[in-house]
Enzyme design. Structure first.
Site, PDB file in Angstrom:
ATOM      1  N   ASN A   1      56.004  45.726  36.953  1.00 14.92           N
ATOM      2  CA  ASN A   1      56.350  44.863  37.830  1.00 14.92           C
ATOM      3  C   ASN A   1      56.711  43.479  37.445  1.00 14.92           C
ATOM      4  O   ASN A   1      56.703  43.320  36.399  1.00 14.92           O
ATOM      5  CB  ASN A   1      55.055  44.513  38.863  1.00 14.92           C
ATOM      6  CG  ASN A   1      53.803  43.904  38.187  1.00 14.92           C
ATOM      7  OD1 ASN A   1      54.091  42.734  37.678  1.00 14.92           O
ATOM      8  ND2 ASN A   1      52.905  44.686  38.168  1.00 14.92           N
TER       9      ASN A   1
ATOM     10  N   ASP B   1      48.819  49.214  40.318  1.00 13.65           N
ATOM     11  CA  ASP B   1      47.630  49.930  41.240  1.00 13.65           C
ATOM     12  C   ASP B   1      47.617  51.421  40.754  1.00 13.65           C
ATOM     13  O   ASP B   1      46.578  52.144  40.715  1.00 13.65           O
ATOM     14  CB  ASP B   1      48.018  49.960  42.568  1.00 13.65           C
ATOM     15  CG  ASP B   1      47.789  48.872  43.142  1.00 13.65           C
ATOM     16  OD1 ASP B   1      46.741  47.979  42.910  1.00 13.65           O
ATOM     17  OD2 ASP B   1      48.438  47.976  44.201  1.00 13.65           O
TER      18      ASP B   1
ATOM     19  N   LYS C   1      60.236  61.625  24.872  1.00 13.50           N
ATOM     20  CA  LYS C   1      60.903  61.103  25.737  1.00 13.50           C
ATOM     21  C   LYS C   1      61.412  62.020  26.732  1.00 13.50           C
ATOM     22  O   LYS C   1      61.787  63.383  26.430  1.00 13.50           O
ATOM     23  CB  LYS C   1      62.299  60.476  25.086  1.00 13.50           C
ATOM     24  CG  LYS C   1      63.015  59.767  26.270  1.00 13.50           C
ATOM     25  CD  LYS C   1      64.435  59.273  25.561  1.00 13.50           C
ATOM     26  CE  LYS C   1      65.205  58.908  26.886  1.00 13.50           C
ATOM     27  NZ  LYS C   1      66.433  58.579  26.197  1.00 13.50           N
TER      28      LYS C   1
ATOM     29  N   PRO D   1      41.783  51.724  37.290  1.00 11.31           N
ATOM     30  CA  PRO D   1      40.627  50.976  37.726  1.00 11.31           C
ATOM     31  C   PRO D   1      41.032  49.510  38.111  1.00 11.31           C
ATOM     32  O   PRO D   1      42.053  48.932  38.118  1.00 11.31           O
ATOM     33  CB  PRO D   1      40.117  50.822  36.336  1.00 11.31           C
ATOM     34  CG  PRO D   1      41.205  50.886  35.296  1.00 11.31           C
ATOM     35  CD  PRO D   1      42.291  51.829  35.888  1.00 11.31           C
ATOM     36  N   ASP D   2      40.159  49.036  38.912  1.00 17.68           N
ATOM     37  CA  ASP D   2      40.214  47.817  39.717  1.00 17.68           C
ATOM     38  C   ASP D   2      39.560  46.673  38.686  1.00 17.68           C
ATOM     39  O   ASP D   2      38.246  46.846  38.662  1.00 17.68           O
ATOM     40  CB  ASP D   2      39.915  47.775  41.014  1.00 17.68           C
ATOM     41  CG  ASP D   2      40.110  46.166  41.787  1.00 17.68           C
ATOM     42  OD1 ASP D   2      39.845  45.476  41.316  1.00 17.68           O
ATOM     43  OD2 ASP D   2      41.044  46.255  42.752  1.00 17.68           O
TER      44      ASP D   2
ATOM     45  N   PHE E   1      42.904  36.836  42.940  1.00 14.44           N
ATOM     46  CA  PHE E   1      44.033  36.409  43.789  1.00 14.44           C
ATOM     47  C   PHE E   1      44.627  37.232  44.891  1.00 14.44           C
ATOM     48  O   PHE E   1      44.538  38.412  44.283  1.00 14.44           O
ATOM     49  CB  PHE E   1      45.252  35.859  42.738  1.00 14.44           C
ATOM     50  CG  PHE E   1      45.060  34.328  42.322  1.00 14.44           C
ATOM     51  CD1 PHE E   1      43.841  34.156  41.209  1.00 14.44           C
ATOM     52  CD2 PHE E   1      45.886  33.413  42.468  1.00 14.44           C
ATOM     53  CE1 PHE E   1      43.634  32.952  40.966  1.00 14.44           C
ATOM     54  CE2 PHE E   1      45.678  32.176  42.015  1.00 14.44           C
ATOM     55  CZ  PHE E   1      44.552  31.830  41.117  1.00 14.44           C
TER      56      PHE E   1
ATOM     57  N   LYS F   1      39.384  41.726  51.413  1.00 15.81           N
ATOM     58  CA  LYS F   1      39.409  41.852  49.896  1.00 15.81           C
ATOM     59  C   LYS F   1      38.317  41.415  49.104  1.00 15.81           C
ATOM     60  O   LYS F   1      37.720  42.052  48.097  1.00 15.81           O
ATOM     61  CB  LYS F   1      40.901  41.237  49.537  1.00 15.81           C
ATOM     62  CG  LYS F   1      41.571  42.022  48.288  1.00 15.81           C
ATOM     63  CD  LYS F   1      42.764  41.508  48.111  1.00 15.81           C
ATOM     64  CE  LYS F   1      43.832  42.442  48.749  1.00 15.81           C
ATOM     65  NZ  LYS F   1      45.414  42.079  48.551  1.00 15.81           N
TER      66      LYS F   1
ATOM     67  N   LYS G   1      36.040  43.906  46.861  1.00 14.81           N
ATOM     68  CA  LYS G   1      35.956  43.640  45.626  1.00 14.81           C
ATOM     69  C   LYS G   1      34.850  43.219  44.946  1.00 14.81           C
ATOM     70  O   LYS G   1      34.275  43.297  43.915  1.00 14.81           O
ATOM     71  CB  LYS G   1      37.067  42.724  45.129  1.00 14.81           C
ATOM     72  CG  LYS G   1      38.606  43.275  45.555  1.00 14.81           C
ATOM     73  CD  LYS G   1      39.553  43.422  44.402  1.00 14.81           C
ATOM     74  CE  LYS G   1      41.040  43.793  45.071  1.00 14.81           C
ATOM     75  NZ  LYS G   1      41.937  44.361  44.012  1.00 14.81           N
TER      76      LYS G   1
HETATM   77  N1  CTP Z   1      43.107  43.506  40.650  1.00 14.68           N
HETATM   78  C1  CTP Z   1      42.668  43.768  39.592  1.00 14.68           C
HETATM   79  N2  CTP Z   1      42.862  45.274  39.214  1.00 14.68           N
HETATM   80  C2  CTP Z   1      43.626  46.110  40.165  1.00 14.68           C
HETATM   81  C3  CTP Z   1      44.181  45.568  41.048  1.00 14.68           C
HETATM   82  C4  CTP Z   1      43.998  44.306  41.561  1.00 14.68           C
HETATM   83  O1  CTP Z   1      41.859  43.087  38.933  1.00 14.68           O
HETATM   84  N3  CTP Z   1      43.782  47.390  39.592  1.00 14.68           N
HETATM   85  C5  CTP Z   1      43.271  42.068  41.276  1.00 14.68           C
HETATM   86  C6  CTP Z   1      44.234  41.177  40.980  1.00 14.68           C
HETATM   87  O2  CTP Z   1      44.187  40.191  39.649  1.00 14.68           O
HETATM   88  C7  CTP Z   1      43.973  39.985  42.024  1.00 14.68           C
HETATM   89  C8  CTP Z   1      43.172  40.871  43.044  1.00 14.68           C
HETATM   90  O3  CTP Z   1      42.683  42.008  42.396  1.00 14.68           O
HETATM   91  O4  CTP Z   1      43.053  39.232  41.622  1.00 14.68           O
HETATM   92  C9  CTP Z   1      43.984  41.356  44.198  1.00 14.68           C
HETATM   93  O5  CTP Z   1      45.125  42.039  44.020  1.00 14.68           O
HETATM   94  P1  CTP Z   1      45.791  42.908  45.003  1.00 14.68           P
HETATM   95  O6  CTP Z   1      46.974  43.348  44.416  1.00 14.68           O
HETATM   96  O7  CTP Z   1      46.224  41.999  45.864  1.00 14.68           O
HETATM   97  O8  CTP Z   1      44.912  43.817  45.432  1.00 14.68           O
HETATM   98  P2  CTP Z   1      44.966  45.102  45.594  1.00 14.68           P
HETATM   99  O9  CTP Z   1      43.409  45.862  45.776  1.00 14.68           O
HETATM  100  O10 CTP Z   1      45.928  46.000  45.075  1.00 14.68           O
HETATM  101  O11 CTP Z   1      45.390  45.269  47.304  1.00 14.68           O
HETATM  102  P3  CTP Z   1      46.672  45.571  48.074  1.00 14.68           P
HETATM  103  O12 CTP Z   1      46.397  46.765  48.651  1.00 14.68           O
HETATM  104  O13 CTP Z   1      46.660  44.112  48.840  1.00 14.68           O
HETATM  105  O14 CTP Z   1      47.872  45.638  46.902  1.00 14.68           O
END
Ligand code: CTP
Length: 400
Positions: free
Chosen positions: A213, A281, A291, A308-309, A327, A341, A345
């Protein structure tokens, strides 16, 4: 220029208790903050930690004997007691407290305590019965009346198998008490460790292609720099960016979300985790070894799996940092989405950012709200650098 602790020195008296091993960690924390440590190890203390360990961590000679020709030649006890801004006794055993309360001066540690006019901080450590004994409580009252400051003891299971007050305070708590005793610091996060994630992640499709991104990493780098300037030890776990690491920050370069999570977990324990990275995500389910060529063999569509989050993982980790911040850039229902959120989280704050406001996305200003379990704190629109510094100061307050 930022004032540091580099001109400060403590004299650390290590008494003979099982908690003496914690004084090694304390020495490390104090040295890391730039404060010089001159150790005195009592004879009983040397039964628990070796002079070599203490000397190596303190980066100074260990003083042990009152009547040692070499010690006295290097520095007499009077000079020793005057050479420090603060005298710290950790562990402060019942014996050391009794000697200090009664003005005894039969060895180097007690003589130094009697000869000093510098502030003294004691971290008591002893068996619960010894702590509760009328004699110790009398000595404690005397020492307090004499102006000695105390940190701890804590209540808990003791090495001797009993339970109650008497356990020496943890090194981090003693360290904070030392900083408080030394006076206001321009580096209030000294001794704190922070993990900051920044930048995009890049998820491999094949050896030459990635899913990524447009995150520049600027926000995360600015926060890492602000925390480091306040004295924190910062590990910046960064996806691919064009930015140079800020001074005093340790950067760990990663590509994928899974690497970013592993690097964050490897950087634990930490006091603070700030997740600023724009983590992908999803990632391709399988990574081509070669390739991928156009044509009928090309996967269409490319199957994706969820990453993973990192923020959620750190929030739920067994070694969870005390303060975990995420954030969220939102375009609508900013605060409602941020609250949801926060719950999902499990972090302490979400710094919510309305990117639908003209001039915020890619611009120099930002209007953020700090969403926490306690409510929403709305900040006026201000320059992004100011947001960063206010956030850093807010973190200092939260940890105080
Ligand atoms: N984040 C993370 N790991 C992920 C996705 C997000 O650590 N796999 C963290 C980002 O660094 C940020 C926060 O989660 O601090 C929120 O990210 P955001 O993209 O807004 O959240 P998402 O869970 O992806 O929700 P959305 O559906 O709004 O995209």
């Amino acid at each position: 220029m930022l004032k540091t602790w580099d001109d400060k020195r403590i004299l650390l008296i290590v008494g003979g208790g099982i908690a003496a091993y914690k004084s090694l960690e304390l020495t490390r924390l104090v040295r890391k903050a730039g404060i010089a440590v001159r150790p005195i190890l009592t004879r009983a203390g040397a039964e628990f930690v070796t002079p070599l360990s203490l000397s190596a961590l303190a980066e100074d000679k260990v003083y042990r004997e009152l009547f040692s020709l070499t010690d006295e030649a290097a520095m007499g006890h009077i000079e020793l007691s005057r050479s420090a801004d603060l005298i710290v006794v950790a562990p402060a055993t019942a014996d050391l407290m009794a000697k200090a309360a009664n003005g005894l001066a039969g060895d180097l540690a007690s003589t130094t305590l009697l000869a000093t006019d510098k502030p003294v901080l004691m971290a008591p450590s002893m068996n619960v019965r010894m702590w509760r004994h009328a004699a110790t409580q009398r000595n404690l009252a005397t020492l307090k009346a004499d102006g000695v400051a105390f940190v701890g003891p804590e209540e808990g299971a003791m090495a001797c198998g009993e339970y109650g007050p008497g356990r020496m305070a943890e090194p981090q708590a003693i360290f904070q008490a030392i900083l408080a005793a030394l006076g206001d610091s321009p580096r209030p996060l000294a001794g704190r460790r922070a993990i900051v994630t920044a930048g995009p992640t890049a998820e491999a499709i094949d050896p030459v292609r990635v899913l990524t991104n447009r995150s520049s990493g600027k926000q995360g780098y600015a926060i890492a720099a602000a925390l480091a300037a306040l004295g924190a030890e910062v590990v910046l776990v960064s996806g691919p960016t064009a930015l140079a690491p800020p001074p005093g920050v340790t950067r760990v370069d990663v590509e994928s979300a899974r690497d970013m999570l592993a690097a964050c977990e490897a950087a634990l324990p930490a006091d603070i985790a700030i997740c600023v990275a724009a983590v992908a995500d999803w990632r391709p389910q399988s990574v081509g070894e070669r390739k991928i060529k156009k044509g009928p063999a090309a996967p269409d569509p490319i199957a994706l799996v969820e990453n993973p989050d990192i923020l959620a993982s750190l929030s739920k980790h067994v070694r969870r940092p005390r303060l975990v911040v995420g954030f969220a850039a939102e375009t609508h229902n900013v605060e409602t989405n941020a609250k949801a959120k926060l719950g999902r989280k499990g972090c302490d704050w979400i710094v919510a950012n309305d990117v639908s406001v003209a001039g915020t996305l890619g611009g120099d200003d930002n209007a953020v709200a700090i969403v926490s379990a306690g409510g929403v704190e709305r900040w006026d629109r201000m320059a992004k650098v100011e947001v960063t510094h206010r956030l850093a100061r807010r973190i200092v307050e939260a940890l105080a």
